[in-house]
Scaffold this motif. Structure first.
Motif, PDB file in Angstrom:
ATOM      1  N   ASN A 231       0.828  -1.208   0.000  1.00  0.00           N
ATOM      2  CA  ASN A 231       0.000   0.000   0.000  1.00  0.00           C
ATOM      3  C   ASN A 231       0.862   1.257   0.000  1.00  0.00           C
ATOM      4  O   ASN A 231       0.564   2.238  -0.696  1.00  0.00           O
ATOM      5  N   ASN A 256      -5.518  -9.212  -1.965  1.00  0.00           N
ATOM      6  CA  ASN A 256      -6.276  -8.474  -0.952  1.00  0.00           C
ATOM      7  C   ASN A 256      -5.959  -6.979  -1.000  1.00  0.00           C
ATOM      8  O   ASN A 256      -6.854  -6.143  -0.798  1.00  0.00           O
ATOM      9  N   ALA A 259      -7.782  -5.470  -4.010  1.00  0.00           N
ATOM     10  CA  ALA A 259      -9.223  -5.427  -3.754  1.00  0.00           C
ATOM     11  C   ALA A 259      -9.571  -4.302  -2.792  1.00  0.00           C
ATOM     12  O   ALA A 259     -10.581  -3.595  -2.978  1.00  0.00           O
ATOM     13  N   SER A 260      -8.747  -4.090  -1.769  1.00  0.00           N
ATOM     14  CA  SER A 260      -9.020  -3.036  -0.792  1.00  0.00           C
ATOM     15  C   SER A 260      -8.894  -1.648  -1.408  1.00  0.00           C
ATOM     16  O   SER A 260      -9.500  -0.694  -0.921  1.00  0.00           O
ATOM     17  N   ARG A 261      -8.116  -1.540  -2.486  1.00  0.00           N
ATOM     18  CA  ARG A 261      -7.932  -0.249  -3.163  1.00  0.00           C
ATOM     19  C   ARG A 261      -8.889  -0.074  -4.332  1.00  0.00           C
ATOM     20  O   ARG A 261      -8.852   0.950  -5.031  1.00  0.00           O
ATOM     21  N   GLY A 262      -9.715  -1.066  -4.595  1.00  0.00           N
ATOM     22  CA  GLY A 262     -10.655  -0.992  -5.707  1.00  0.00           C
ATOM     23  C   GLY A 262      -9.976  -1.092  -7.057  1.00  0.00           C
ATOM     24  O   GLY A 262     -10.504  -0.590  -8.056  1.00  0.00           O
ATOM     25  N   LEU A 263      -8.824  -1.759  -7.107  1.00  0.00           N
ATOM     26  CA  LEU A 263      -8.074  -1.904  -8.353  1.00  0.00           C
ATOM     27  C   LEU A 263      -8.270  -3.287  -8.937  1.00  0.00           C
ATOM     28  O   LEU A 263      -8.317  -4.289  -8.198  1.00  0.00           O
ATOM     29  N   LYS A 264      -8.361  -3.367 -10.262  1.00  0.00           N
ATOM     30  CA  LYS A 264      -8.461  -4.635 -10.952  1.00  0.00           C
ATOM     31  C   LYS A 264      -7.204  -4.873 -11.788  1.00  0.00           C
ATOM     32  O   LYS A 264      -6.610  -3.932 -12.314  1.00  0.00           O
ATOM     33  N   ASP A 268      -6.501  -2.018 -14.324  1.00  0.00           N
ATOM     34  CA  ASP A 268      -5.937  -0.840 -13.662  1.00  0.00           C
ATOM     35  C   ASP A 268      -4.431  -0.923 -13.478  1.00  0.00           C
ATOM     36  O   ASP A 268      -3.750   0.107 -13.464  1.00  0.00           O
TER      37      ASP A 268
END
Length: 338
Positions: A231, A256, A259-264, A268
């Motif tokens: 992060n 994880n 996913a927590s950052r809303g990135l794919k 992305d």
């Protein structure tokens, strides 16, 4: 307990003939050899290791020296161990796993006791203090890892400089111009883990040649620290569009984190790692990666070692084999987002 005499009686041959059929020390007809083999299966006969060692001057045991270190990811080490033990078993050798911290003392003790026929060394450092002992041992050895001075010992490793260059080139081909490299912890380099800086130095050099900006970091070897590291690196470089991972713990933590950052991935951010195919399956990792070939390296090291054990007076030259890196595409590479 079933003896060689019981096997001989069941096969209808003399005790010496049964022994020669099993050891291969004399020519025995295929018919007799088949009868002895059938008797062995029927009686579930296992040769006595001590008697066999006295008769052949061999124990049919290989020592595997490695350490489970707190700053490295233990499941990654297991892949090398399985490669060694599985191939050794296929070739008729048992494996003695030695994991004590004082590798020099362990190697000296085991070598002098003649309890094994040869050694495979893991966790090989740039200046490994076990190597002088191994060079002077009566038993042959093989290394999983390239030291600074490999003189006199067979070596098997991934070509880490080529791997670093390939990771950068692959990202560049997809259009990425700013990348983050996450390596093993700094402690690994400080104790001689040359593979870390070999890959990182080559990646930086190739990035400079291609005009790619590369931000290089050391990540932790366990959760939750490595998740916080990832992060932090992503926060520091929001315009980076690709991640290079030479850190198994970071690869395992990344799903994880993204996913927590809303990135794919790869919509992305694109990802390419360095770990074994078995490791990817173990953690269900969807990221393309240079296969570290842990199982293959272990198997090749054992094959070379057994050949030296069984051809004890051979003068064949020392073998240094660096496996060419290849990226296994798992769909985590694409052009950067516009």
């Amino acid at each position: 307990m079933v003896t060689i005499g019981d096997v001989a009686a069941a096969a209808g041959v003399s005790r010496s003939t049964a022994s020669y059929a099993l050891s291969g020390k004399r020519t025995i007809s295929p018919e007799v050899r088949a009868k002895v083999a059938e008797a062995v299966r029927d009686l579930n006969y296992t040769p006595n290791a001590g008697a066999r060692a006295l008769a052949t001057a061999r124990t049919s045991v290989i020592a595997l020296l490695g350490r489970f270190l707190a700053d490295e990811f233990a499941p990654a080490m297991l892949q090398y161990i399985l490669g060694v033990t599985n191939r050794a078993r296929e070739l008729g050798y048992d494996t003695l796993l030695v994991s004590e911290d004082d590798g020099v003392a362990a190697l000296q003790r085991i070598s002098s006791s003649r309890m094994v026929d040869g050694f495979v060394l893991l966790n090989v450092a740039e200046n490994d203090d076990r190597l002088p002992v191994l060079r002077n041992a009566p038993q042959p050895g093989a290394l999983l890892g390239l030291p600074g001075d490999p003189d006199g010992i067979d070596v098997f490793d991934l070509d880490f400089p080529a791997a670093g260059a390939l990771m950068v080139e692959t990202m560049h081909t997809h259009g990425h111009r700013e990348l983050i490299l996450v390596s093993q912890p700094l402690h690994v380099i400080e104790r001689g883990g040359a593979y870390v800086w070999r890959l990182a130095d080559s990646a930086r050099e190739r990035a400079a040649e291609l005009g790619v900006t590369l931000h290089s970091y050391f990540g932790a070897a366990s959760q939750p620290e490595v998740g916080r590291d990832l992060n932090r690196f992503l926060d520091a470089h929001p315009s980076a569009t690709g991640l290079l991972l030479n850190n198994e713990a970071a690869a395992a933590a990344l799903p994880n984190v993204l996913a927590s950052r809303g990135l794919k991935c790869p919509e992305d951010i694109s990802v390419v790692g360095r770990y074994s195919d078995d490791f990817a399956r173990m953690f269900s990792l969807p990221y393309s990666a240079v296969d570290s070939a842990a199982d293959e390296l272990g198997r090749r090291a054992v094959e070379a070692l057994v050949q030296r054990i069984e051809q004890r007076h051979s003068t064949s030259p020392v073998h240094i084999e660096l496996i060419r890196p290849m990226i296994q595409d798992r769909g985590s590479l694409a052009a950067p987002p516009k």
